[in-house]
Design an enzyme around this catalytic site. Structure first.
Site, mmCIF file in Angstrom:
data_model
loop_
_atom_site.group_PDB
_atom_site.id
_atom_site.type_symbol
_atom_site.label_atom_id
_atom_site.label_comp_id
_atom_site.label_asym_id
_atom_site.label_seq_id
_atom_site.Cartn_x
_atom_site.Cartn_y
_atom_site.Cartn_z
ATOM 1 N N ASP A 1 0.847 -1.194 0.000
ATOM 2 C CA ASP A 1 0.000 0.000 0.000
ATOM 3 C C ASP A 1 0.881 1.242 0.000
ATOM 4 O O ASP A 1 2.030 1.200 0.457
ATOM 5 C CB ASP A 1 -0.913 0.023 1.228
ATOM 6 C CG ASP A 1 -1.780 -1.218 1.337
ATOM 7 O OD1 ASP A 1 -2.574 -1.453 0.411
ATOM 8 O OD2 ASP A 1 -1.651 -1.938 2.339
ATOM 9 N N ASP B 1 0.743 5.195 1.390
ATOM 10 C CA ASP B 1 0.060 6.169 2.234
ATOM 11 C C ASP B 1 0.670 7.547 2.030
ATOM 12 O O ASP B 1 1.882 7.688 1.823
ATOM 13 C CB ASP B 1 0.169 5.775 3.708
ATOM 14 C CG ASP B 1 -0.511 4.439 3.995
ATOM 15 O OD1 ASP B 1 -1.411 4.056 3.226
ATOM 16 O OD2 ASP B 1 -0.128 3.778 4.981
ATOM 17 N N ASP C 1 4.532 5.567 15.196
ATOM 18 C CA ASP C 1 4.904 4.569 16.199
ATOM 19 C C ASP C 1 6.404 4.274 16.231
ATOM 20 O O ASP C 1 7.070 4.506 17.240
ATOM 21 C CB ASP C 1 4.092 3.272 16.001
ATOM 22 C CG ASP C 1 4.058 2.809 14.556
ATOM 23 O OD1 ASP C 1 4.856 3.302 13.737
ATOM 24 O OD2 ASP C 1 3.228 1.935 14.240
#
Length: 450
Positions: free
Chosen positions: A64, A66, A156
């Protein structure tokens, strides 16, 4: 080296110039580039961010792409007719191009002033807040927008806080992520204990990335995991199911499962399985290992995997122990279907398996009995069952794990490969064998009556 402050926050970045990294536009999805360019053309900062940048730097192929931007969700939606705002805790925008989705998020800021709420606060009141956290420190709302450097600190792990820009095709590093990438280690940004309390699922993400990337979890990031693993009990079973699927279908299910048991957080995903494994038959234990390994192989070959088959394998040791205990007074009256249902219901306390998958899991188990009981009527009905292939594959897995099934796998393999005439002959062979057995049984009863 830093770049001119065209947009706020960029002066705090370390810049990796085009000739200092390996990312090429040829490896970036055209639709992701389309989103970057359109946002830039309308005066917004826009960057690829997170796992796609990390994987490109590792010379991998991102699944993916982002995008992070200073545009608000509403501004993004105005620029893209194919955009949809989703998310409760934090708003994100999905821009759909056919079957491909580019996820776009607005830069997040710190939320030190988050409103602390208790259990009596309604969902409606929470939705009216930009930022809110529970008494335990878990973030419930997180719609505080900021600058790119703040956004980097809100991510994170350091290796997921790298940004790629089409402005001279550079990479921006705010958290020494490139150094950790080269050292192949996973480091939490900020205080690990605090970050885990904000969102306990980050502990599962640490395991998933460590397994997927082959990275070591940095000591300060690793240290709180066992102590804080009970926090996962506060996460909804539906979200834990999603995280379980990410762990088991990332192409590294064997290592993921190993790490889950090592750090005890597996107790909050697969407690029935982990409790059963020490006492279950050796073959059913080995079946779990084979199922995870086969899952990794199938994904590496570009094949699909189904959650139903995975849970059928992961819960097989539990079911075998229950079946072995049917001689007990408490379980002797339970049917096979009731035992299957009880195993799945227990698992639902941990991960909310969607009904379509739990039904398929039960059917795979039920087919194991039906594949054994072969006669003219049952062979055809079993062969035409929608789950036959999954049930057959599971049967082969049982044999590979060491169960002695009297050559059933080979029989069903030959049956599938045979033409109609061959299949009829195989069925007739079963019927003749069955008739001989019944005649002997009848004679024995007659002899006993005399």
């Amino acid at each position: 080296m830093t770049i001119p402050e065209t947009f706020a926050g960029l002066d705090k970045a370390t810049i990796i110039e085009r000739d200092e990294h390996t990312i090429s536009r040829q490896d970036i999805a055209p639709n992701a580039l389309k989103v970057l360019y359109r946002l830039s053309e309308h005066g917004h900062a826009a960057y690829l961010v997170g796992g796609c940048v990390r994987d490109l730097l590792l010379r991998g192929k991102p699944k993916d792409f982002d995008v992070a931007t200073d545009a608000t969700p509403e501004q993004i939606r105005e620029l893209f007719r194919n955009a949809r705002i989703i998310g409760r805790r934090f708003k994100i925008v999905h821009i759909r191009f056919g079957r491909e989705i580019i996820e776009v998020t607005t830069f997040r800021a710190h939320h030190d002033a988050s409103t602390e709420i208790d259990d009596s606060t309604s969902r409606r009141d929470i939705r009216g807040l930009d930022s809110a956290r529970s008494n335990a420190g878990m973030l419930l709302r997180d719609n505080v927008y900021g600058q790119i450097d703040e956004d980097a600190m809100r991510r994170d792990f350091t290796v997921n806080a790298l940004y790629y820009t089409t402005d001279r095709f550079r990479v921006l590093d705010f958290c020494n992520g490139l150094a950790d990438l080269k050292a192949r280690q996973l480091r939490m940004i900020g205080n690990a204990e605090k970050r885990y309390r904000e969102d306990p699922v980050r502990m599962l993400r640490a395991v998933r990335f460590a397994a997927k990337l082959g990275f070591q979890i940095e000591p300060d990031t690793e240290r709180p995991i066992n102590e804080l693993s009970p926090l996962l009990a506060s996460i909804s079973p539906a979200r834990l199911f999603d995280e379980t699927m990410k762990l088991m279908t990332n192409g590294h299910a064997v290592e993921s499962f190993s790490l889950l048991t090592r750090y005890r957080i597996g107790e909050h995903l697969f407690a029935p399985t982990l409790e059963a494994l020490p006492n279950a038959p050796i073959a059913s234990v080995k079946l779990v290992d084979l199922a995870l390994a086969n899952t990794d192989i199938r994904l590496a070959e570009g094949k699909s995997v189904t959650p139903a088959f995975l849970f059928a394998a992961l819960l097989w040791p539990v079911l075998q122990l229950r079946l072995a205990g049917t001689e007990d007074e408490a379980t002797s009256s339970l049917s096979f279907n009731q035992l299957c249902n009880s195993v799945i219901l227990e698992q639902l306390d941990y991960t909310a398996i969607p009904r379509r998958f739990s039904i398929a899991t039960r059917e795979i188990w039920d087919l194991q009995n039906r594949l054994v009981k072969r006669n003219k009527r049952t062979v055809n009905s079993v062969f035409n069952h929608p789950r036959f292939r999954a049930g057959y594959d599971f049967l082969l897995l049982r044999e590979d794990a060491g169960e002695d099934l009297q050559g059933l796998g080979d029989w069903w393999t030959r049956f599938q490969e045979g033409d109609p005439s061959t299949r009829n002959e195989m069925i007739d062979g079963l019927q003749k064998s069955g008739n001989r057995k019944r005649r002997r049984s009848k004679g024995k009863r007659k002899e006993q009556s005399q």
